[in-house]
Design a protein around this motif. Structure first.
Motif, short mmCIF file in Angstrom:
data_model
loop_
_atom_site.label_atom_id
_atom_site.label_comp_id
_atom_site.label_asym_id
_atom_site.label_seq_id
_atom_site.Cartn_x
_atom_site.Cartn_y
_atom_site.Cartn_z
N ASN A 192 0.82 -1.21 0.00
CA ASN A 192 0.00 0.00 0.00
C ASN A 192 0.86 1.26 0.00
OD1 ASN A 192 -2.40 -1.42 -0.08
ND2 ASN A 192 -2.58 -1.50 2.15
N GLU A 193 1.96 1.24 0.76
CA GLU A 193 2.87 2.39 0.76
C GLU A 193 3.50 2.57 -0.62
OE1 GLU A 193 4.42 2.32 5.41
OE2 GLU A 193 5.40 0.99 3.92
N MET A 194 3.85 1.46 -1.26
CA MET A 194 4.43 1.55 -2.60
C MET A 194 3.41 2.11 -3.58
SD MET A 194 7.01 1.26 -4.62
CE MET A 194 8.28 0.22 -3.92
N HIS A 195 2.17 1.63 -3.51
CA HIS A 195 1.13 2.15 -4.41
C HIS A 195 0.94 3.66 -4.21
CE1 HIS A 195 -1.01 -1.95 -5.23
NE2 HIS A 195 0.18 -1.87 -5.76
N ASP A 196 0.87 4.09 -2.96
CA ASP A 196 0.71 5.52 -2.67
C ASP A 196 1.88 6.33 -3.23
OD1 ASP A 196 -1.68 5.00 -1.39
OD2 ASP A 196 -0.83 5.13 0.64
N ALA A 197 3.09 5.82 -3.04
CA ALA A 197 4.28 6.53 -3.53
C ALA A 197 4.27 6.60 -5.06
CB ALA A 197 5.54 5.83 -3.03
N VAL A 198 3.92 5.51 -5.71
CA VAL A 198 3.88 5.49 -7.18
C VAL A 198 2.86 6.50 -7.69
CG1 VAL A 198 3.27 4.08 -9.19
CG2 VAL A 198 4.78 3.14 -7.41
N LYS A 199 1.69 6.57 -7.03
CA LYS A 199 0.65 7.52 -7.46
C LYS A 199 1.13 8.97 -7.36
CE LYS A 199 -3.19 4.54 -6.16
NZ LYS A 199 -4.19 4.25 -5.11
N GLN A 200 2.01 9.25 -6.40
CA GLN A 200 2.51 10.62 -6.19
C GLN A 200 3.76 10.93 -7.00
OE1 GLN A 200 2.95 11.54 -1.97
NE2 GLN A 200 1.45 9.95 -1.50
N SER A 201 4.30 9.94 -7.68
CA SER A 201 5.60 10.10 -8.33
C SER A 201 5.49 10.67 -9.74
CB SER A 201 6.33 8.75 -8.39
OG SER A 201 5.66 7.89 -9.28
N SER A 202 6.55 11.37 -10.14
CA SER A 202 6.65 11.82 -11.52
C SER A 202 7.37 10.77 -12.37
CB SER A 202 7.41 13.15 -11.59
OG SER A 202 8.73 12.98 -11.07
N LEU A 203 8.16 9.92 -11.70
CA LEU A 203 8.93 8.88 -12.37
C LEU A 203 9.27 7.80 -11.36
CD1 LEU A 203 10.57 7.88 -14.89
CD2 LEU A 203 12.51 9.20 -13.98
N VAL A 204 9.21 6.55 -11.80
CA VAL A 204 9.66 5.42 -10.98
C VAL A 204 10.84 4.78 -11.71
CG1 VAL A 204 9.08 3.20 -9.93
CG2 VAL A 204 7.33 5.01 -10.10
N ILE A 205 11.92 4.62 -10.98
CA ILE A 205 13.10 3.91 -11.49
C ILE A 205 13.15 2.62 -10.69
CG2 ILE A 205 15.60 3.96 -11.79
CD1 ILE A 205 15.26 7.11 -11.73
N SER A 206 13.00 1.49 -11.38
CA SER A 206 12.80 0.22 -10.68
C SER A 206 13.72 -0.88 -11.19
CB SER A 206 11.34 -0.22 -10.87
OG SER A 206 11.11 -1.50 -10.31
N HIS A 207 14.10 -1.78 -10.29
CA HIS A 207 14.74 -3.03 -10.73
C HIS A 207 13.75 -3.68 -11.69
CE1 HIS A 207 12.51 -6.15 -8.29
NE2 HIS A 207 11.94 -5.00 -7.95
N ALA A 208 14.19 -4.64 -12.48
CA ALA A 208 13.33 -5.23 -13.51
C ALA A 208 12.67 -6.51 -13.03
CB ALA A 208 14.12 -5.47 -14.79
N GLY A 209 12.07 -6.45 -11.85
CA GLY A 209 11.31 -7.58 -11.35
C GLY A 209 9.98 -7.68 -12.07
N GLN A 210 9.54 -8.90 -12.30
CA GLN A 210 8.28 -9.10 -13.03
C GLN A 210 7.09 -8.49 -12.29
OE1 GLN A 210 5.70 -12.71 -12.98
NE2 GLN A 210 6.69 -13.07 -14.95
N GLY A 211 6.99 -8.74 -10.99
CA GLY A 211 5.87 -8.21 -10.22
C GLY A 211 5.84 -6.70 -10.20
N SER A 212 6.98 -6.09 -9.98
CA SER A 212 7.06 -4.62 -9.95
C SER A 212 6.69 -4.04 -11.31
CB SER A 212 8.48 -4.17 -9.57
OG SER A 212 8.80 -4.60 -8.28
N THR A 213 7.21 -4.64 -12.36
CA THR A 213 6.94 -4.13 -13.71
C THR A 213 5.45 -4.21 -14.03
OG1 THR A 213 9.14 -4.85 -14.39
CG2 THR A 213 7.55 -4.39 -16.15
#
Length: 164
Positions: free
Chosen positions: A59-80
């Motif tokens: 839930n914290e990750m979802h909230d942060a993503v919603k507020q972000s201008s850009l996400v730089i992420s490892h290339a995990g399948q679930g995250s992607t």
């Protein structure tokens, strides 16, 4: 805000930490960064724009993503998949075997596979600089229909148990 996430597996991802340091010191990143470093040691990384956490809840990750201008992420399948489904603006950094960031190059193979759906990835710092200066277009769709690895393994091993 930029979300910079390395995932939570136990392999270090020191290259990504070095890149973040460079991006902040060179003032290529000039907005707050929420840095989820997982098991990677990020103790030496300090900057006024940086907030470091070992792990975020979903839930914290979802909230942060919603507020972000850009996400730089490892290339995990679930995250992607999550980032694509949320319509996030994101770029992937695959963990590479040659740096001891994972046991193999499956994240690189995955990143290359989803690139055809419009997911950008980079293996060099200067590529990432370009995506920060010119963020990619957010995806507005599900990438593909497939079970997560956990779902796949649960079904597979349930079938194996039933065959005994």
């Amino acid at each position: 805000m930029i979300v910079y996430t390395l995932g939570t597996i136990f392999f270090p991802f020191d290259r990504a930490v070095f890149w973040l340091h460079e991006l902040l010191e060179r003032e290529i990143i000039v907005e707050p960064v929420l840095f989820q470093h997982g098991a990677t040691n990020a103790d030496k990384l300090s900057h006024p724009l940086l907030t470091s956490v070992a792990s975020l809840t979903i839930n914290e990750m979802h909230d942060a993503v919603k507020q972000s201008s850009l996400v730089i992420s490892h290339a995990g399948q679930g995250s992607t998949r999550m980032l694509a489904e949320m319509g996030a603006c994101f770029v992937l950094i695959p963990r590479l075997r040659r740096y001891g960031e994972h046991v193999d190059d499956h994240q690189l193979l995955f990143a290359r596979a989803v690139e055809r759906f419009g997911v950008p990835y980079c293996t060099e710092l200067e590529q990432l600089v370009k995506y920060i200066e010119q963020p990619p277009i957010p995806l507005q769709h599900k990438l593909f229909n497939a079970p997560s690895l956990a779902e796949h393994l649960t079904v597979r091993y349930r079938l194996v148990e039933l065959q005994k």
